[in-house]
Write a protein that holds these residues in place. Structure first.
Motif, PDB file in Angstrom:
ATOM      1  N   ASP A   1      -5.102  25.204 -13.457  1.00 29.91           N
ATOM      2  CA  ASP A   1      -3.840  24.506 -13.630  1.00 29.91           C
ATOM      3  C   ASP A   1      -3.524  23.674 -12.402  1.00 29.91           C
ATOM      4  OD1 ASP A   1      -1.574  23.694 -14.975  1.00 29.91           O
ATOM      5  OD2 ASP A   1      -1.079  25.722 -15.642  1.00 29.91           O
ATOM      6  N   VAL A   2      -2.549  22.819 -12.530  1.00 30.05           N
ATOM      7  CA  VAL A   2      -2.148  21.948 -11.427  1.00 30.05           C
ATOM      8  C   VAL A   2      -1.203  22.722 -10.514  1.00 30.05           C
ATOM      9  CG1 VAL A   2      -1.003  19.792 -10.826  1.00 30.05           C
ATOM     10  CG2 VAL A   2      -2.414  19.922 -12.876  1.00 30.05           C
ATOM     11  N   SER A   3      -1.418  22.614  -9.226  1.00 29.99           N
ATOM     12  CA  SER A   3      -0.579  23.334  -8.270  1.00 29.99           C
ATOM     13  C   SER A   3       0.795  22.693  -8.156  1.00 29.99           C
ATOM     14  CB  SER A   3      -1.249  23.348  -6.893  1.00 29.99           C
ATOM     15  OG  SER A   3      -1.294  22.024  -6.359  1.00 29.99           O
ATOM     16  N   ARG A   4       1.736  23.476  -7.677  1.00 31.64           N
ATOM     17  CA  ARG A   4       3.086  22.940  -7.442  1.00 31.64           C
ATOM     18  C   ARG A   4       3.043  21.840  -6.374  1.00 31.64           C
ATOM     19  NH1 ARG A   4       8.179  26.780  -7.435  1.00 31.64           N
ATOM     20  NH2 ARG A   4       7.602  26.585  -9.629  1.00 31.64           N
ATOM     21  N   LYS A   5       2.130  21.988  -5.415  1.00 28.39           N
ATOM     22  CA  LYS A   5       1.988  20.962  -4.371  1.00 28.39           C
ATOM     23  C   LYS A   5       1.601  19.616  -4.982  1.00 28.39           C
ATOM     24  CE  LYS A   5      -0.624  19.885  -0.167  1.00 28.39           C
ATOM     25  NZ  LYS A   5      -1.702  20.335   0.769  1.00 28.39           N
ATOM     26  N   GLU A   6       0.677  19.657  -5.943  1.00 28.32           N
ATOM     27  CA  GLU A   6       0.269  18.401  -6.589  1.00 28.32           C
ATOM     28  C   GLU A   6       1.406  17.804  -7.400  1.00 28.32           C
ATOM     29  OE1 GLU A   6      -3.240  16.636  -9.523  1.00 28.32           O
ATOM     30  OE2 GLU A   6      -3.517  18.546  -8.488  1.00 28.32           O
ATOM     31  N   LEU A   7       2.153  18.641  -8.093  1.00 29.52           N
ATOM     32  CA  LEU A   7       3.291  18.142  -8.866  1.00 29.52           C
ATOM     33  C   LEU A   7       4.343  17.526  -7.946  1.00 29.52           C
ATOM     34  CD1 LEU A   7       3.728  20.989 -11.508  1.00 29.52           C
ATOM     35  CD2 LEU A   7       2.739  18.719 -11.856  1.00 29.52           C
ATOM     36  N   THR A   8       4.501  18.106  -6.748  1.00 24.66           N
ATOM     37  CA  THR A   8       5.429  17.532  -5.766  1.00 24.66           C
ATOM     38  C   THR A   8       4.958  16.149  -5.322  1.00 24.66           C
ATOM     39  OG1 THR A   8       6.074  19.721  -4.969  1.00 24.66           O
ATOM     40  CG2 THR A   8       6.489  17.863  -3.497  1.00 24.66           C
ATOM     41  N   THR A   9       3.638  15.996  -5.178  1.00 27.74           N
ATOM     42  CA  THR A   9       3.080  14.675  -4.851  1.00 27.74           C
ATOM     43  C   THR A   9       3.431  13.665  -5.933  1.00 27.74           C
ATOM     44  OG1 THR A   9       1.236  15.644  -3.614  1.00 27.74           O
ATOM     45  CG2 THR A   9       0.956  13.385  -4.400  1.00 27.74           C
ATOM     46  N   TYR A  10       3.289  14.059  -7.192  1.00 19.11           N
ATOM     47  CA  TYR A  10       3.655  13.169  -8.299  1.00 19.11           C
ATOM     48  C   TYR A  10       5.113  12.728  -8.162  1.00 19.11           C
ATOM     49  CZ  TYR A  10      -0.515  14.992 -10.784  1.00 19.11           C
ATOM     50  OH  TYR A  10      -1.778  15.347 -11.155  1.00 19.11           O
TER      51      TYR A  10
ATOM     52  N   ASP B   1       9.089  20.284 -13.323  1.00 20.81           N
ATOM     53  CA  ASP B   1       7.646  20.501 -13.426  1.00 20.81           C
ATOM     54  C   ASP B   1       7.211  20.485 -14.888  1.00 20.81           C
ATOM     55  OD1 ASP B   1       7.654  20.754 -10.708  1.00 20.81           O
ATOM     56  OD2 ASP B   1       7.186  22.902 -10.664  1.00 20.81           O
ATOM     57  N   SER B   2       7.998  21.096 -15.743  1.00 22.87           N
ATOM     58  CA  SER B   2       7.634  21.179 -17.160  1.00 22.87           C
ATOM     59  C   SER B   2       7.561  19.796 -17.804  1.00 22.87           C
ATOM     60  CB  SER B   2       8.617  22.062 -17.921  1.00 22.87           C
ATOM     61  OG  SER B   2       9.937  21.534 -17.852  1.00 22.87           O
TER      62      SER B   2
ATOM     63  N   PHE C   1       0.867  -1.172   0.000  1.00 26.46           N
ATOM     64  CA  PHE C   1       0.000   0.000   0.000  1.00 26.46           C
ATOM     65  C   PHE C   1       0.905   1.222   0.000  1.00 26.46           C
ATOM     66  CE2 PHE C   1      -2.968   2.977   2.345  1.00 26.46           C
ATOM     67  CZ  PHE C   1      -3.812   3.167   1.253  1.00 26.46           C
ATOM     68  N   VAL C   2       1.036   1.836  -1.144  1.00 27.05           N
ATOM     69  CA  VAL C   2       2.065   2.848  -1.386  1.00 27.05           C
ATOM     70  C   VAL C   2       1.990   4.049  -0.450  1.00 27.05           C
ATOM     71  CG1 VAL C   2       3.080   4.379  -3.118  1.00 27.05           C
ATOM     72  CG2 VAL C   2       2.285   2.103  -3.784  1.00 27.05           C
ATOM     73  N   PRO C   3       0.795   4.614  -0.151  1.00 22.58           N
ATOM     74  CA  PRO C   3       0.770   5.802   0.717  1.00 22.58           C
ATOM     75  C   PRO C   3       1.487   5.627   2.048  1.00 22.58           C
ATOM     76  CG  PRO C   3      -1.351   5.515  -0.343  1.00 22.58           C
ATOM     77  CD  PRO C   3      -0.553   4.289  -0.674  1.00 22.58           C
ATOM     78  N   ARG C   4       1.592   4.410   2.545  1.00 16.80           N
ATOM     79  CA  ARG C   4       2.286   4.168   3.816  1.00 16.80           C
ATOM     80  C   ARG C   4       3.794   4.387   3.689  1.00 16.80           C
ATOM     81  NH1 ARG C   4      -0.537  -1.619   5.331  1.00 16.80           N
ATOM     82  NH2 ARG C   4      -2.572  -0.815   6.026  1.00 16.80           N
ATOM     83  N   HIS C   5       4.305   4.341   2.469  1.00 17.79           N
ATOM     84  CA  HIS C   5       5.751   4.377   2.261  1.00 17.79           C
ATOM     85  C   HIS C   5       6.252   5.685   1.655  1.00 17.79           C
ATOM     86  CE1 HIS C   5       5.760   0.042   3.059  1.00 17.79           C
ATOM     87  NE2 HIS C   5       4.720  -0.050   2.238  1.00 17.79           N
ATOM     88  N   ILE C   6       5.353   6.617   1.399  1.00 19.76           N
ATOM     89  CA  ILE C   6       5.751   7.865   0.761  1.00 19.76           C
ATOM     90  C   ILE C   6       6.459   8.777   1.764  1.00 19.76           C
ATOM     91  CG2 ILE C   6       4.929   9.972  -0.374  1.00 19.76           C
ATOM     92  CD1 ILE C   6       4.849   7.461  -2.120  1.00 19.76           C
ATOM     93  N   THR C   7       7.606   9.298   1.358  1.00 25.88           N
ATOM     94  CA  THR C   7       8.367  10.239   2.176  1.00 25.88           C
ATOM     95  C   THR C   7       8.432  11.581   1.448  1.00 25.88           C
ATOM     96  OG1 THR C   7      10.485   9.680   1.150  1.00 25.88           O
ATOM     97  CG2 THR C   7       9.758   8.292   2.999  1.00 25.88           C
ATOM     98  N   LYS C   8       9.243  12.473   1.950  1.00 28.22           N
ATOM     99  CA  LYS C   8       9.411  13.771   1.291  1.00 28.22           C
ATOM    100  C   LYS C   8      10.412  13.716   0.140  1.00 28.22           C
ATOM    101  CE  LYS C   8       7.985  16.678   5.175  1.00 28.22           C
ATOM    102  NZ  LYS C   8       8.342  17.833   6.050  1.00 28.22           N
ATOM    103  N   ALA C   9      11.048  12.582  -0.020  1.00 25.93           N
ATOM    104  CA  ALA C   9      12.010  12.439  -1.114  1.00 25.93           C
ATOM    105  C   ALA C   9      11.279  12.495  -2.457  1.00 25.93           C
ATOM    106  CB  ALA C   9      12.764  11.120  -0.983  1.00 25.93           C
TER     107      ALA C   9
ATOM    108  N   PRO D   1      -3.642  11.042  -1.405  1.00 20.07           N
ATOM    109  CA  PRO D   1      -4.191  12.186  -2.147  1.00 20.07           C
ATOM    110  C   PRO D   1      -5.449  11.802  -2.912  1.00 20.07           C
ATOM    111  CG  PRO D   1      -2.244  11.333  -3.255  1.00 20.07           C
ATOM    112  CD  PRO D   1      -2.348  10.602  -1.948  1.00 20.07           C
ATOM    113  N   ASN D   2      -6.152  12.816  -3.405  1.00 19.97           N
ATOM    114  CA  ASN D   2      -7.283  12.575  -4.298  1.00 19.97           C
ATOM    115  C   ASN D   2      -6.707  12.233  -5.671  1.00 19.97           C
ATOM    116  OD1 ASN D   2      -9.594  12.508  -5.807  1.00 19.97           O
ATOM    117  ND2 ASN D   2     -10.037  14.693  -5.653  1.00 19.97           N
TER     118      ASN D   2
END
Length: 461
Positions: free
Chosen positions: A85-94, A64-65, A50-58, A220-221
């Motif tokens: 447009d997509v926020s920078r926060k969402e791109l960071t999640t990606y 972004d482009s 279950f990936v969300p359990r393993h997500i870090t800030k790395a 995330p959504n």
């Protein structure tokens, strides 16, 4: 032996687990990544994370482009449908999820990544990683002869598919007439004749739990196009639509059939210059009028709404605009096969209905990019202002039935796999696993013969 990674899945959440289980019985190693809380309701037969359990800030080192230039549905939907447009926060999640998938691939020595559809942002970043690392990819989708076939392609779905576009290729296809006549639209395997339909209540419940997961910030959504209101509206509409009576308006003597498509579907967003069904109606109407006047005919237009689109688009204004024109009819619930059979031909952007029309040997005009835009098979209108000429050609030029038969035969019996992607059944999983195993064996043999045929070519033979 191979190391397979399965990402996400379609509405049949058992599909990847069942296929992976069959592959493991053949000696391969399989892993599944789950991303949504609702997916945890579905037991898996293989090792699952279950990936969300393993997500870090790395984060993965990508700009972004580069992300914004990918065919990521969330980004395209927000830009073209919501005009945001997509926020920078969402791109960071990606980037964070991308980092985890990258590390997972390295740790478990993944060599093949399996995805459904391919346009979700999870799929797009995984595809990017696969290409960077030289890994194989497999994309799954519902098939073109539903509900008995599915798509399993190394390059993508729809216009991204690995299918040849060369007329000469299909001219060389050998056709088994008995097989074509008896099984073009029916399964060869008896176990697939009575597959169960989709359990929409179960699908809705799994989605509900996933939406709760995003509200509780467990993950995330993952879907920009689904709100609580839209989800409830969609579910109630689908339940009511089952009981809706078939439209009773009589069909005209002469008409062209034009199926609507889902306005926010990837086929429209990525493979069409026509971005709305209103624009489709206006375009076709104008050019059919030209043909009628030129040839002194009274060809009607029959449009049918897409059931997946009706909960989101009522088209009331469009229908009101044409309500006084007896040459224009709109249907919501009607037998598509009957509409095709009684028509003069079909005009479509790039719908699967085009394949169904070819199977009835009806002339087909395509207005968007499609894998079946093959000279002699369809009339592809690349310049929309020449549509009246394409309509004339479709009406007055003879069909190349031999070429259409060869194309359909290759599509059905060489490219598509027998199976049902919506409902769970053992035969589907067995067929897919056997195909993937055979492709890998063929590739290994070709390499041993020092023939560097590509995975793409091998996978579709």
């Amino acid at each position: 032996m191979a190391n397979y990674l399965f990402l996400r899945g379609n509405r049949n959440k058992h599909f990847f687990s069942d296929v992976a289980s069959e592959l493991e019985e053949k000696g391969h190693t399989c892993y599944q990544l789950k991303f949504e809380l609702g997916e945890l309701l579905i037991p898996s037969k293989i090792k699952t994370f279950f990936v969300p359990r393993h997500i870090t800030k790395a984060t993965y080192p990508i700009s972004d482009s580069e992300l914004l230039n990918m065919k990521i549905y969330n980004i395209t939907y927000k830009r073209e449908m919501k005009h945001t447009d997509v926020s920078r926060k969402e791109l960071t999640t990606y980037k964070r999820y991308m980092h985890y998938i990258d590390r997972f691939i390295e740790e478990y020595e993944i060599d093949t990544i399996c995805m459904f559809n391919g346009y979700h942002w999870i799929d797009q970043v995984a595809t990017y990683l696969a290409r960077e690392k030289g890994l194989k990819t497999i994309f799954f989708e519902q098939g073109y002869f539903r509900p008995y076939t599915l798509t399993c392609d190394p390059e993508g779905i729809n216009n991204d598919a690995s299918l040849p576009r060369d007329k000469a290729f299909y001219q060389d296809v050998q056709v088994n007439k008995q097989r074509f006549d008896h099984h073009l639209s029916s399964p060869e395997n008896d176990e697939l004749r009575h597959v169960e339909g989709e359990d929409l209540t179960q699908v809705a419940f799994v989605k509900l739990v996933s939406m709760l997961g995003s509200v509780m910030r467990i993950h995330p959504n993952f879907y920009a196009h689904i709100s609580w209101y839209e989800a409830v509206k969609y579910f109630l509409f689908k339940q009511a639509f089952k009981r809706k009576a078939v439209d009773q308006d009589p069909l005209p003597k002469e008409y062209l059939f034009i199926p609507f498509q889902v306005a926010r579907d990837t086929q429209i967003l990525y493979n069409s210059s026509i971005k709305s069904m209103e624009a489709l109606v206006d375009l076709v109407y104008r050019h059919v009028q030209t043909v009628n006047e030129k040839h002194n005919r009274n060809i009607h237009l029959v449009f049918k709404e897409h059931p997946e689109d009706m909960p989101r688009n009522s088209y009331k204004k469009l229908k009101k605009r044409y309500e006084d024109d007896p040459n224009v009819l709109f249907f919501q619930k009607q037998n598509v096969n009957e509409l095709i059979k009684k028509s003069l031909g079909v005009i479509t952007i790039n719908s699967t209905v085009g394949i169904e029309a070819l199977a009835e040997f009806k002339p087909v005009i395509t207005l968007g990019e499609a894998f079946y835009n093959i000279d002699g098979v369809v009339h592809h209108c690349s310049d929309l202002e020449t549509l009246d000429g394409k309509i004339e050609a479709a009406l007055y030029e003879p069909l190349n039935k031999t070429l259409i038969t060869k194309f359909l035969y290759y599509l059905r019996f060489h490219y598509q796999l027998e199976g049902n992607l919506i409902s769970r059944n053992a035969r589907t999983a067995q067929n897919v696993a056997a195909h993937l195993d055979q492709v890998r064996s063929d590739l290994a043999y070709l390499r041993s013969e020092q023939n560097e045929s590509s995975w793409s070519h091998t996978c579709k033979i």
